[in-house]
Design a protein around this motif. Structure first.
Motif, short mmCIF file in Angstrom:
data_model
loop_
_atom_site.label_atom_id
_atom_site.label_comp_id
_atom_site.label_asym_id
_atom_site.label_seq_id
_atom_site.Cartn_x
_atom_site.Cartn_y
_atom_site.Cartn_z
N SER A 1 0.80 -0.61 0.03
CA SER A 1 -0.42 0.27 0.24
C SER A 1 1.01 1.54 0.50
O SER A 1 1.85 1.40 0.99
CB SER A 1 -1.11 -0.29 1.44
N SER A 2 0.26 2.47 -0.73
CA SER A 2 0.94 3.61 -0.84
C SER A 2 1.45 3.92 0.17
O SER A 2 1.87 4.78 1.07
CB SER A 2 0.42 4.37 -2.07
N LYS A 3 0.17 3.18 1.79
CA LYS A 3 0.48 4.35 2.90
C LYS A 3 2.11 3.23 3.05
O LYS A 3 2.02 4.28 5.03
CB LYS A 3 -0.87 4.03 4.08
N LYS B 1 8.23 5.20 3.54
CA LYS B 1 9.39 5.30 2.49
C LYS B 1 10.48 3.40 2.71
O LYS B 1 11.33 3.10 2.41
CB LYS B 1 9.62 5.96 1.87
N ILE C 1 9.13 0.34 2.94
CA ILE C 1 9.16 0.16 1.22
C ILE C 1 11.18 -0.25 0.50
O ILE C 1 11.76 -1.26 -0.01
CB ILE C 1 8.87 0.95 0.05
N VAL D 1 3.80 -0.73 -5.86
CA VAL D 1 3.15 -0.09 -5.41
C VAL D 1 1.52 0.44 -5.33
O VAL D 1 2.41 1.43 -6.41
CB VAL D 1 4.62 1.33 -4.56
N CYS D 2 1.14 0.21 -4.51
CA CYS D 2 -0.32 0.38 -4.95
C CYS D 2 -1.28 1.39 -4.30
O CYS D 2 -1.07 1.76 -2.66
CB CYS D 2 -1.44 -1.08 -5.12
N PRO D 3 -2.47 2.32 -4.92
CA PRO D 3 -2.62 3.61 -3.84
C PRO D 3 -3.23 2.88 -3.00
O PRO D 3 -4.24 1.66 -2.40
CB PRO D 3 -3.70 3.65 -4.74
N TYR E 1 -3.64 -3.37 -3.70
CA TYR E 1 -2.58 -4.11 -3.27
C TYR E 1 -3.38 -5.74 -3.87
O TYR E 1 -2.48 -6.92 -4.41
CB TYR E 1 -1.70 -4.09 -2.79
#
Ligand code: PMP
Length: 348
Positions: free
Chosen positions: A99-101, A104, A107, A119-121, A132
């Motif tokens: 998840s983009s949440k 960083k 990731i 990376v998915c919204p 995701y």
């Protein structure tokens, strides 16, 4: 003859058997005894090492995984790190849809562990092709010889904690645990641990209360109370790995006595408080779980002889750019006049 060198064969042998640590400064004025199961002592720094190892080894035993196979998963970060770590030692490729949440830091860490990361919204529904879940499903279909761990709907997620986390806590507390407080994301930790502990308690004629920690913006508590999915409960929140916008199949709601909701802000402050009172540098959801204990204490839940075990799922280093950054806290509107350590500027 050369003496045998005292070493582990590889990092995976260090998974599990995490310590139970007394939390007595933060709970000084509370009746009862409080203990944290500090899952950051796993080599991948979170409780997810347990499920990665358990699920991958189960697939190996069934002959589903062979050398060079691809393992795919959706993950807020921790599960991905654990799967990547196990994949390295066992020789698998690892693809992760996150998840983009996710921070960083998380990731970057996944990439450092050799995983391919999508990376998915974050704020789309689970059914949206960009979510995701859907991305992982599609990748699984497109990648020949792959397996999809699917931790939210995998019974083996519960089983990993039934086989390990539960027995460890029972042994560490010598069967004297009265309360288990654990965050619920997939629900694997709380369901598997609760199942084992409640079985043992029944055998020895004692009782254990199991309290799940949920976030404002998640459906779990309402679903537990009504048996219905209420879409109005779902809205964005900050805590990663806790609560859900769907009903996870890896949660056994019958094994959870109640859910407590905690806020993003109070959970962040409590995580910082754990660091500067107990010296344990724990993650955001550890703060959430401890915050739930504060709320339970306020309503008079605990007695003098109670032994409360709280799970601290991961390590604070994963949140340096979030709850441990004053700037981030300020940007969220979370920072009051709380004092943590100071930075002194030296003038040359
Ligand atoms: N805390 C963190 C930081 C997590 O990543 C997770 C897993 N999503 C949890 C708590 C909750 O654990 P579980 O999925 O076993 O419910």
């Amino acid at each position: 003859m050369a003496q045998k060198i005292n070493a582990y064969n590889n990092i995976l042998e260090l998974i599990g058997n995490t310590p139970l640590v007394k939390i007595d400064k933060l709970t000084k004025s509370f009746p009862g005894n409080f203990f944290a199961k500090v899952e950051a002592f796993n080599p991948g720094h979170s409780s997810k090492d347990r499920i990665a190892m358990h699920i991958i080894e189960a697939a190996e035993r069934k002959g589903i995984l062979t050398e060079g196979s691809t393992i795919i998963e959706t993950t807020s970060g921790n599960t991905g790190f654990s799967i990547a770590m196990v994949s390295i030692i066992k020789g698998y490729d690892c693809i992760l849809a996150v998840s983009s949440k996710s921070s960083k830091d998380k990731i970057d860490m996944l990439r450092s562990m050799g995983a391919t990361v999508y990376v998915c919204p974050a704020h789309v529904s689970a059914e949206d092709p960009r979510s995701y879940y859907e991305v992982a499903k599609r990748l699984h279909e497109e990648t020949e010889g792959s397996i999809y761990i699917n931790q939210y709907f995998n019974e083996l997620n519960i089983d990993a904690h039934y086989a390990n986390t539960g027995p460890e806590i029972w042994e560490q507390t010598k069967g004297q645990i009265t309360h288990l407080v654990a965050c619920s994301g997939t629900g694997g930790t709380i369901s598997g641990t609760s199942k084992y502990l409640k079985e043992q308690a029944k055998k020895s004629g004692t009782k254990i209360k199991v309290i799940g920690v949920d976030a404002y913006g998640s459906v779990l508590k309402k679903y537990h109370e009504t048996g219905k999915f209420d879409a109005k409960e779902v809205y964005p929140y900050r805590i990663e790995g806790l609560g859900k916008n769907l009903i996870p199949g890896a949660t056994d709601f019958d094994l959870i006595d109640e859910f407590i909701k905690v806020t993003d802000s109070e959970s962040a402050h409590t995580a910082r408080e754990i660091a500067h009172t107990e010296g344990i540098f724990a993650g955001y959801t550890s703060g959430a779980a401890m915050q739930a204990i504060k709320q339970l204490n306020e309503r008079g839940e605990f007695g003098e002889d109670d032994n409360v075990v709280v799970i601290f799922p991961d390590h604070g280093s994963r949140y340096m750019s979030k709850i441990y950054s004053d700037q981030w806290m300020e940007n969220q509107g979370f920072l009051t006049n709380e004092s943590v350590g100071e930075t002194q500027e030296i003038q040359y």
